[in-house]
Scaffold this active site. Sequence first.
Site, PDB file in Angstrom:
ATOM      1  N   THR A 291     -38.322 -16.845  21.250  1.00 18.52           N
ATOM      2  CA  THR A 291     -38.937 -16.487  22.528  1.00 18.52           C
ATOM      3  C   THR A 291     -40.326 -17.093  22.666  1.00 18.52           C
ATOM      4  O   THR A 291     -40.733 -17.498  23.759  1.00 18.52           O
ATOM      5  CB  THR A 291     -39.019 -14.953  22.665  1.00 18.52           C
ATOM      6  OG1 THR A 291     -37.690 -14.429  22.670  1.00 18.52           O
ATOM      7  CG2 THR A 291     -39.724 -14.542  23.939  1.00 18.52           C
TER       8      THR A 291
ATOM      9  N   ASP B  76     -32.970 -20.338  19.716  1.00 24.13           N
ATOM     10  CA  ASP B  76     -32.957 -18.887  19.837  1.00 24.13           C
ATOM     11  C   ASP B  76     -32.540 -18.354  18.474  1.00 24.13           C
ATOM     12  O   ASP B  76     -31.589 -18.838  17.863  1.00 24.13           O
ATOM     13  CB  ASP B  76     -31.925 -18.484  20.901  1.00 24.13           C
ATOM     14  CG  ASP B  76     -31.944 -16.990  21.205  1.00 24.13           C
ATOM     15  OD1 ASP B  76     -31.787 -16.201  20.255  1.00 24.13           O
ATOM     16  OD2 ASP B  76     -32.082 -16.631  22.382  1.00 24.13           O
ATOM     17  N   SER B  77     -33.237 -17.348  17.958  1.00 21.34           N
ATOM     18  CA  SER B  77     -32.964 -16.946  16.580  1.00 21.34           C
ATOM     19  C   SER B  77     -31.600 -16.272  16.418  1.00 21.34           C
ATOM     20  O   SER B  77     -31.131 -16.084  15.293  1.00 21.34           O
ATOM     21  CB  SER B  77     -34.072 -16.042  16.034  1.00 21.34           C
ATOM     22  OG  SER B  77     -34.014 -14.750  16.589  1.00 21.34           O
TER      23      SER B  77
ATOM     24  N   THR C 186     -37.436 -13.361  17.302  1.00 20.15           N
ATOM     25  CA  THR C 186     -37.561 -12.036  16.704  1.00 20.15           C
ATOM     26  C   THR C 186     -36.231 -11.444  16.226  1.00 20.15           C
ATOM     27  O   THR C 186     -36.219 -10.612  15.325  1.00 20.15           O
ATOM     28  CB  THR C 186     -38.207 -11.049  17.696  1.00 20.15           C
ATOM     29  OG1 THR C 186     -37.405 -10.973  18.878  1.00 20.15           O
ATOM     30  CG2 THR C 186     -39.616 -11.497  18.053  1.00 20.15           C
ATOM     31  N   ASP C 187     -35.111 -11.859  16.827  1.00 16.21           N
ATOM     32  CA  ASP C 187     -33.854 -11.168  16.536  1.00 16.21           C
ATOM     33  C   ASP C 187     -33.435 -11.279  15.076  1.00 16.21           C
ATOM     34  O   ASP C 187     -32.878 -10.337  14.510  1.00 16.21           O
ATOM     35  CB  ASP C 187     -32.738 -11.690  17.437  1.00 16.21           C
ATOM     36  CG  ASP C 187     -32.876 -11.191  18.871  1.00 16.21           C
ATOM     37  OD1 ASP C 187     -33.648 -10.234  19.095  1.00 16.21           O
ATOM     38  OD2 ASP C 187     -32.214 -11.745  19.764  1.00 16.21           O
TER      39      ASP C 187
ATOM     40  N   LYS D 228     -36.926  -5.330  12.765  1.00 16.79           N
ATOM     41  CA  LYS D 228     -37.068  -5.184  14.213  1.00 16.79           C
ATOM     42  C   LYS D 228     -36.469  -3.853  14.644  1.00 16.79           C
ATOM     43  O   LYS D 228     -35.296  -3.577  14.395  1.00 16.79           O
ATOM     44  CB  LYS D 228     -36.376  -6.340  14.942  1.00 16.79           C
ATOM     45  CG  LYS D 228     -36.630  -6.333  16.454  1.00 16.79           C
ATOM     46  CD  LYS D 228     -36.030  -7.545  17.135  1.00 16.79           C
ATOM     47  CE  LYS D 228     -36.300  -7.501  18.636  1.00 16.79           C
ATOM     48  NZ  LYS D 228     -35.722  -8.663  19.346  1.00 16.79           N
TER      49      LYS D 228
ATOM     50  N   TYR E 109     -25.596  14.480  -2.415  1.00 18.75           N
ATOM     51  CA  TYR E 109     -24.439  15.178  -1.862  1.00 18.75           C
ATOM     52  C   TYR E 109     -23.165  14.830  -2.635  1.00 18.75           C
ATOM     53  O   TYR E 109     -23.076  13.766  -3.260  1.00 18.75           O
ATOM     54  CB  TYR E 109     -24.247  14.828  -0.383  1.00 18.75           C
ATOM     55  CG  TYR E 109     -25.349  15.343   0.510  1.00 18.75           C
ATOM     56  CD1 TYR E 109     -25.318  16.635   1.015  1.00 18.75           C
ATOM     57  CD2 TYR E 109     -26.424  14.523   0.847  1.00 18.75           C
ATOM     58  CE1 TYR E 109     -26.321  17.115   1.837  1.00 18.75           C
ATOM     59  CE2 TYR E 109     -27.446  14.989   1.664  1.00 18.75           C
ATOM     60  CZ  TYR E 109     -27.390  16.285   2.160  1.00 18.75           C
ATOM     61  OH  TYR E 109     -28.396  16.752   2.962  1.00 18.75           O
TER      62      TYR E 109
END
Length: 331
Positions: A12, A54-55, A86-87, A157, A278
Amino acid sequence: MKRILIIGTGGTIASAKTEAGYKSVFSVDEILNLAGIKLENGYKIDRTNILNLDSTLIQPEDWELIAKEVFKALDEYDGIVITHGTDTLGYTASMLSFMLRNVNKPVVLTGSMLPITEKGSDAPRNLKAAIKFAMEEVAGVFVAFMDKIMLGCRASKVRALGLNAFMSINYPDVAYVKGEKILYNLPKEKFRPNGEPELDIKYDPRVVFLRIIPGLGEEIIDAIINTGYRGIVLEGYGAGGIPYRKRNLLDKIKEIAPKIPVVMTTQAIHDGVDMTKYEVGRRALETGIIPAKDMTKEATVTKLMWALGHTKDVEEVRKIMHTNYVNEIES
């Protein structure tokens, strides 16, 4: 004069509006110009563009390319900044943390949630913070976002649209950028190399990430194995456990765990897994599953890929997954 290298990979921060939507088009030179950052300002900035994607499109082979570019630059530069979408930034930062062993300079990844050309873009702010931290006398892989400096293998993220998109998971922020100052939240001494820098790019990308949901059947495990995957990360509920009522994943995991490493992480953001807490977790532990402890999902996935690049022996993989290399896991 400090010398900084900025490596452009797209995202971006490098995007402009097109008829098909935002697309990575700008070079590092254009990003710096739009951000109003001078190439010489008490420091010197060199630039190189190795990707413009674009990542979402980033693949494991790109991590290898980025790692090689960084390693090549270590002797010549005081710090390195990587601009990235960022992705998948958290995955890249985590894998670089393992591939760049004993990195002896600050390697700082950054990006933005708004394109550099948009009003109110966070790109200049993040880029300036990354450059500033890249001149510090520390070593390691870091993420700079919204004035926070986070350890690369702990950054994740957590927001799809908000500017404060990254959080340091189960680990304190390293530092904060306040104007011209760096305010450390942790001692700088924590971020020193333990030996000579080494490029270690052995990895096996054949890892699948599977989120456990109600209704998931054991046949999915057979399908994963039959398609050639060599490792599985299960994202379980809470502190970690495997369903065995009506649909029995437990027996299937027990069958494959001696041959294929199966790692358990959690769907919760914080605190990691504790499979002793558990009954469902203790049963899962008996299958031979490998707890991810407090690692992020990005660190868990990339570390398993990296481990499988070094060995296919499940017990050796377990040892690697439970060894703390870069503060990715609580010792």
